[in-house]
Design a protein around this motif. Structure first.
Motif, short mmCIF file in Angstrom:
data_model
loop_
_atom_site.label_atom_id
_atom_site.label_comp_id
_atom_site.label_asym_id
_atom_site.label_seq_id
_atom_site.Cartn_x
_atom_site.Cartn_y
_atom_site.Cartn_z
N CYS A 53 0.84 -1.20 0.00
CA CYS A 53 0.00 0.00 0.00
C CYS A 53 0.88 1.25 0.00
O CYS A 53 1.81 1.36 0.81
CB CYS A 53 -0.91 0.00 1.23
SG CYS A 53 -2.16 -1.30 1.20
N CYS A 63 0.71 3.99 6.00
CA CYS A 63 -0.21 2.97 5.50
C CYS A 63 0.31 1.58 5.85
O CYS A 63 1.52 1.32 5.76
CB CYS A 63 -0.38 3.07 3.98
SG CYS A 63 -1.37 4.47 3.43
N THR A 72 -0.29 -2.63 5.15
CA THR A 72 -0.85 -3.56 4.17
C THR A 72 -1.27 -4.84 4.87
O THR A 72 -0.45 -5.52 5.48
CB THR A 72 0.18 -3.89 3.08
OG1 THR A 72 0.67 -2.67 2.50
CG2 THR A 72 -0.45 -4.74 1.99
N CYS A 122 -5.72 -1.68 2.68
CA CYS A 122 -4.78 -0.62 3.07
C CYS A 122 -5.38 0.13 4.24
O CYS A 122 -6.48 0.67 4.13
CB CYS A 122 -4.53 0.33 1.91
SG CYS A 122 -3.72 -0.43 0.49
N ILE A 128 -2.33 0.52 -4.47
CA ILE A 128 -1.65 -0.72 -4.11
C ILE A 128 -0.67 -1.05 -5.21
O ILE A 128 -1.07 -1.32 -6.36
CB ILE A 128 -2.66 -1.87 -3.91
CG1 ILE A 128 -3.66 -1.51 -2.81
CG2 ILE A 128 -1.93 -3.16 -3.57
CD1 ILE A 128 -4.74 -2.55 -2.60
#
Length: 693
Positions: free
Chosen positions: A360, A377, A379, A388, A398
């Motif tokens: 992300c 962020c 992931t 995300c 992404i």
């Protein structure tokens, strides 16, 4: 001693009792005449109790008509007897995870009674008799009051809590009926009221705007997309009385929501293939959830809307990689929002990763060179979905990268074992060396030994921070992750600095310079410890420390805290060491030349002992100057895996090797101090290179 009260005292007693029971009582209840009337109260708990302290029959006060029902049983499969009548409805469901509670109930349940969730039913309720008789005397309530633990804060829910304070959540209401409510409570705070009744379908206005000049909305730069997002506030007048509207700007699709000035709720936006996005993969669906916290922050900063747009074909800055579904999600709320405790979630379901790595990214729109970064962020992946979780507003995407560079699972496991054993062994022997220095040799230590001890401290803390790094990353605490990443980065740069200082000291020894430098040790320590701190602080200010994932070819991964931006890592760390390596390697070559290229006469005079000493010095210098770290330069192409093993073995065991070097060189120096050198061998002894420690 409290006196007896008459009828007028009931309200005082009720308030006294409720003050102990309640932490989240939002409002009371009004009858048709507008007067306040105390409702029946149903006491429940999600926890088991060791004894049955509570009566099964309803307990009530004849004067006020208020009834108490304690549906708190050791056997959770049975209700209390008071639940069988028409006064109480006990059919709610409760689950608990530590201090987090989840209740499922319907409107009819709260229309009959208020609910008090007792968090600790075992605490100080033993003074209640097993059978409580209905009483009209006020002493009954006073006695109950004495039985309760004033330090226990319980949670009260009433019917008015549901009025205008709930949202529809399709996912949370799965397997529930349309009349149900789901209430989530975390750490005594009611966070979320979810109504399972789908909202009435109303006509949603659609706003169609012309695309950018010379562009249909595809392949925009983040800068141009940001200009579109900044103009979203001008669309509010076009929405009219509606709370939301769809947006179409060429190929750019999305929706804008009006924010309520009161009772800000979470915003859920779902886009499927059959919806208003026609460029999605056949099975792909996307959803965006903006927490109520973000809405509250936006309203506080005079924000009045939330806009979510999908930009197709936006460029990214990493070759051989592409954005998932070739699209970017832009979120704008009219004000800068960051540092959210409840993250903004962008979820893609039905994802076919096709062997690629998902990461992300958010667009860093600051500075002259804006780029896509991982900061802020997280992931989260499953077999067919990617989520995300980001704590700020910007553009999100992404990035799907190839797996060709992944290390095999067997190699990763072997390297992990080697590193753990090597770092642990190095820490043990470095600690012994530091202990020996502090207790036995600190007072008479030479400059060389003091410099070596500084290197040992840097290496010990580097090994320690490396060993705890993965464990800290697994905790999921971002601040702790940043702290351990900073510690490991600082100690690594400090270790590089002390390699440089050791080389500089060896060079000074060759030219007999240390005695001519004022405040020699202080200057060396400032160089060794302060310089890396400047670099680490600069990277912290630019928010470069975050989680990284090390992928293996079997789909598994390990999470660590480090610098996820490959460009920053290579520029700062590889570049930093490259400068150190050039100097240390030059000094190493000069020193080896002094040892090897001696005069033939001296070579003949050399005995076996001096050759052994010089060979030991060469190997020791190779480790002392950190030249083993140069194998990081070969971690590319066909030499990548072999260089990993060589690099890991030499550098994880480096502390152990340096301890042996320090111990043996100390013995050599001690022997030389105790030996008597004859005048005929003076020239020969000058050709030997004595270890500097």
């Amino acid at each position: 001693m409290l006196p007896r009260f008459g009828k007028q005292c009931w309200m005082f007693v009720a308030i006294l009792i409720c003050g102990i029971f309640v932490s989240n009582s939002i409002c009371g209840c009004s009858d048709e005449n507008g007067s306040c009337r105390q409702k029946n109260i149903l006491f429940v708990s999600a926890k088991n109790i060791s004894q049955d302290h509570f009566p099964t029959e309803a307990v009530y006060h004849n004067v006020s008509g208020t009834k108490f029902c304690f549906n708190i049983r050791m056997d959770k499969t049975q209700h209390a007897a008071c639940c069988n009548g028409s006064d109480f409805n006990c059919s709610l469901k409760i689950s608990a995870d530590q201090n987090n509670y989840s209740l499922i109930l319907n409107k009819e349940i709260l229309s009959k009674q208020d609910i008090v969730l007792m968090k600790s039913p075992n605490q100080k309720y033993s003074c209640l008799p097993s059978i409580l008789h209905n009483k009209t005397e006020d002493d009954f309530f006073l006695e109950m009051h004495k039985c309760l633990d004033k330090g226990v804060t319980n949670i009260k829910l009433s019917q008015k809590d549901l009025c205008g304070n709930n949202t529809y959540d399709k996912e949370a209401c799965k397997d529930l009926s349309a009349t149900d409510y789901k209430i989530t409570i975390v750490n005594e705070n009611v966070l979320h009221f979810v109504s399972c009744e789908p909202p009435e379908e109303t006509s949603i206005p659609s706003l169609s705007l012309p695309p950018p000049v010379g562009n249909n909305g595809t392949g925009l730069s983040p800068e141009n997309a940001a200009n579109i997002m900044n103009n979203m506030s001008s669309l509010l007048d076009d929405i009219g009385n509606s709370s939301r509207a769809t947006i179409s700007i060429g190929q750019i699709k999305g929706m804008i929501f009006k924010l309520s000035t009161e009772n800000q709720a979470a915003i859920n936006y779902e886009i499927t293939t059959s919806g208003d996005m026609n460029n999605a993969a056949p099975s792909l669906s996307r959803s965006v959830q903006i927490p109520s916290e973000a809405s509250a922050v936006a309203v506080k900063n005079n924000g009045s809307f939330a806009a979510v747009l999908l930009f197709p074909g936006m460029h990214q800055d990493e070759p051989e990689s592409n954005f998932l579904n070739d699209e970017v999600v832009g979120i704008e709320m009219g004000t800068e929002i960051s540092g959210l405790s409840n993250t903004i979630d962008i979820q893609y379901s039905g994802v076919d990763k096709n062997g690629r790595i998902a990461s992300c990214r958010s667009w860093n729109g600051k500075g002259k060179k804006a780029k896509w970064v991982t900061h802020g962020c997280r992931t989260n992946e499953t077999s067919d979905s990617i989520t995300c979780q980001c704590n700020h507003l910007t553009f999100f995407a992404i990035l799907m990268s190839p797996q060709s560079g992944n290390i095999s699972a067997s190699d990763f496991k072997s390297l992990t074992y080697i590193t753990s054993i090597g770092c642990g062994l190095s820490m043990f022997f470095l600690a012994i060396a530091l202990f020996m220095f502090c207790l036995m040799r600190r007072g008479k230590a030479s400059q060389s030994t003091k410099l070596l001890m500084n290197l040992f401290v840097a290496m010990f803390t580097l090994n320690l921070s490396f060993l705890v790094n993965e464990s800290i990353a697994k905790l999921g605490n971002f601040s702790a992750c940043v702290a351990v990443a900073m510690a490991m980065h600082y100690t690594m740069l400090a270790t590089f600095n002390w390699f440089f200082i050791e080389a500089l000291h060896v060079y000074f020894n060759l030219w007999k310079l240390p005695t001519k430098v004022t405040h020699y040790m202080m200057k060396m320590c400032v160089t060794g410890w302060v310089t890396p701190a400047v670099v680490v602080i600069a990277l912290l200010a630019s928010k470069q420390y975050d989680y990284i994932k090390i992928q293996t070819d079997d789909g598994n991964s390990a999470t660590m805290c480090w610098i996820p931006d490959a460009v920053v890592h290579q520029g700062v760390n590889i570049g930093y060491y490259a400068v150190v390596f050039i100097f240390t390697f030059v000094v190493f070559i000069i020193t080896v030349r002094q040892i090897v290229l001696i005069k033939p006469v001296a070579r003949k005079a050399q005995n076996h002992s001096s050759i052994k000493t010089n060979s030991f010095s060469i190997i020791g210098l190779f480790l002392l100057l950190g030249i083993t770290w140069a194998f990081a330069f070969f971690s590319y192409g066909p030499l990548r895996i072999p260089s990993y093993y060589i690099f890991t073995i030499l550098n994880s065991f480096q502390g152990f090797f340096l301890f042996i070097y320090y111990y043996n060189s100390s013995k050599i120096v001690a022997q030389e101090r105790n030996s008597i050198v004859s005048s005929s061998s003076t020239a020969t002894s000058n050709t030997d290179v004595t270890p500097p420690h």
